[in-house]
Design a protein around this motif. Sequence first.
Motif, mmCIF file in Angstrom:
data_model
loop_
_atom_site.group_PDB
_atom_site.id
_atom_site.type_symbol
_atom_site.label_atom_id
_atom_site.label_comp_id
_atom_site.label_asym_id
_atom_site.label_seq_id
_atom_site.Cartn_x
_atom_site.Cartn_y
_atom_site.Cartn_z
ATOM 1 N N VAL A 112 42.762 33.639 42.485
ATOM 2 C CA VAL A 112 41.807 34.247 43.422
ATOM 3 C C VAL A 112 40.425 34.325 42.774
ATOM 4 O O VAL A 112 39.407 34.018 43.406
ATOM 5 N N LEU A 113 40.383 34.731 41.512
ATOM 6 C CA LEU A 113 39.115 34.814 40.789
ATOM 7 C C LEU A 113 38.463 33.436 40.697
ATOM 8 O O LEU A 113 37.257 33.281 40.943
ATOM 9 N N ARG A 114 39.258 32.446 40.374
ATOM 10 C CA ARG A 114 38.747 31.077 40.257
ATOM 11 C C ARG A 114 38.161 30.598 41.580
ATOM 12 O O ARG A 114 37.082 30.011 41.621
ATOM 13 N N GLN A 115 38.893 30.856 42.688
ATOM 14 C CA GLN A 115 38.385 30.444 43.999
ATOM 15 C C GLN A 115 37.095 31.194 44.332
ATOM 16 O O GLN A 115 36.183 30.626 44.928
ATOM 17 N N GLY A 116 37.038 32.458 43.964
ATOM 18 C CA GLY A 116 35.832 33.242 44.223
ATOM 19 C C GLY A 116 34.638 32.733 43.445
ATOM 20 O O GLY A 116 33.521 32.640 43.970
ATOM 21 N N ILE A 117 34.874 32.397 42.179
ATOM 22 C CA ILE A 117 33.788 31.873 41.346
ATOM 23 C C ILE A 117 33.275 30.544 41.913
ATOM 24 O O ILE A 117 32.076 30.284 41.940
ATOM 25 N N ARG A 118 34.201 29.727 42.393
ATOM 26 C CA ARG A 118 33.815 28.431 42.955
ATOM 27 C C ARG A 118 33.306 28.550 44.389
ATOM 28 O O ARG A 118 32.726 27.607 44.917
ATOM 29 N N GLY A 119 33.573 29.687 45.068
ATOM 30 C CA GLY A 119 33.159 29.869 46.452
ATOM 31 C C GLY A 119 33.894 28.932 47.391
ATOM 32 O O GLY A 119 33.322 28.436 48.364
ATOM 33 N N GLU A 120 35.187 28.727 47.145
ATOM 34 C CA GLU A 120 35.955 27.718 47.863
ATOM 35 C C GLU A 120 37.147 28.352 48.600
ATOM 36 O O GLU A 120 38.081 28.840 47.970
ATOM 37 N N HIS A 121 37.104 28.353 49.951
ATOM 38 C CA HIS A 121 38.195 28.879 50.788
ATOM 39 C C HIS A 121 38.588 30.309 50.390
ATOM 40 O O HIS A 121 39.778 30.645 50.366
ATOM 41 N N VAL A 122 37.610 31.131 50.094
ATOM 42 C CA VAL A 122 37.886 32.466 49.551
ATOM 43 C C VAL A 122 38.546 33.377 50.590
ATOM 44 O O VAL A 122 39.556 34.032 50.293
ATOM 45 N N ILE A 123 38.007 33.424 51.812
ATOM 46 C CA ILE A 123 38.544 34.324 52.840
ATOM 47 C C ILE A 123 39.996 33.995 53.184
ATOM 48 O O ILE A 123 40.838 34.903 53.238
ATOM 49 N N PRO A 124 40.361 32.722 53.418
ATOM 50 C CA PRO A 124 41.770 32.427 53.689
ATOM 51 C C PRO A 124 42.701 32.813 52.538
ATOM 52 O O PRO A 124 43.821 33.273 52.769
ATOM 53 N N VAL A 125 42.247 32.648 51.303
ATOM 54 C CA VAL A 125 43.069 33.018 50.146
ATOM 55 C C VAL A 125 43.269 34.533 50.100
ATOM 56 O O VAL A 125 44.385 35.021 49.880
ATOM 57 N N ILE A 126 42.208 35.283 50.343
ATOM 58 C CA ILE A 126 42.298 36.748 50.378
ATOM 59 C C ILE A 126 43.276 37.173 51.467
ATOM 60 O O ILE A 126 44.137 38.047 51.248
ATOM 61 N N ALA A 127 43.160 36.569 52.638
ATOM 62 C CA ALA A 127 44.033 36.927 53.759
ATOM 63 C C ALA A 127 45.492 36.625 53.433
ATOM 64 O O ALA A 127 46.382 37.444 53.693
ATOM 65 N N LEU A 128 45.764 35.470 52.848
ATOM 66 C CA LEU A 128 47.142 35.103 52.525
ATOM 67 C C LEU A 128 47.748 36.084 51.512
ATOM 68 O O LEU A 128 48.882 36.547 51.683
ATOM 69 N N CYS A 129 47.000 36.406 50.477
ATOM 70 C CA CYS A 129 47.511 37.324 49.450
ATOM 71 C C CYS A 129 47.744 38.722 50.014
ATOM 72 O O CYS A 129 48.760 39.363 49.702
ATOM 73 N N THR A 130 46.835 39.202 50.854
ATOM 74 C CA THR A 130 46.965 40.542 51.424
ATOM 75 C C THR A 130 48.136 40.624 52.392
ATOM 76 O O THR A 130 48.933 41.575 52.339
ATOM 77 N N VAL A 131 48.262 39.646 53.286
ATOM 78 C CA VAL A 131 49.375 39.655 54.248
ATOM 79 C C VAL A 131 50.713 39.516 53.517
ATOM 80 O O VAL A 131 51.704 40.155 53.886
#
Length: 199
Positions: free
Chosen positions: A26-45
């Motif tokens: 998640v941190l890596r995706q955030g740093i890269r700014g790549e598909h961040v919202i879908p990743v957050i949603a998947l992890c939270t759900v």
Amino acid sequence: MASPVLVGFLTTMALIAAIGAQNAFVLRQGIRGEHVIPVIALCTVSDLILIAAGIAGVGALVTTHPTAVTVAKIGGAAFLIGYGALAARRALRPGALNPSEETPARLVEVLLTAAALTWLNPHVYLDTVVLLGSLANEHREQRWLFGAGAVAASALWFTGLGLGARRLAGLFAKPSTWRVLDGVIAAVMVALGVWMAVS
């Protein structure tokens, strides 16, 4: 006595803050700014489903097999203390986390990776289903309030980690930052494990 919502929130925050494969991704995706919202949603759900399953499953065990909960508590306490020891080891031997400069990945590939890191990790079942479920059911009729606090912590953590990563990219490039964080995690995990064992 502390509110079950607050206890669930703080317990989950302590567990979820451990720097594991999922958080690193998640941190890596955030740093890269790549598909961040879908990743957050998947992890939270995913956490919502696992927390609810843990509360429902351990709740049934409480009414029919109370000794199973005692065994789960002892196992959970041992796991927490062991996890704390691993965090302490990481604090003493910090490693750098440097996201690779690859070409952007497709959304499907990113989500499949996030799902694998979540659902194929045996620790997620110990942490979220067994441990949180056991702790939630100690609150009996208020166990779902504990669950609400746990889900809120999960949502806040993944959102903060994913969206805040760009601002913290410079800070988290330093091994000393990971060292401090892992040291705090180690102290919290060992304290929770001891409390669970003697409660």
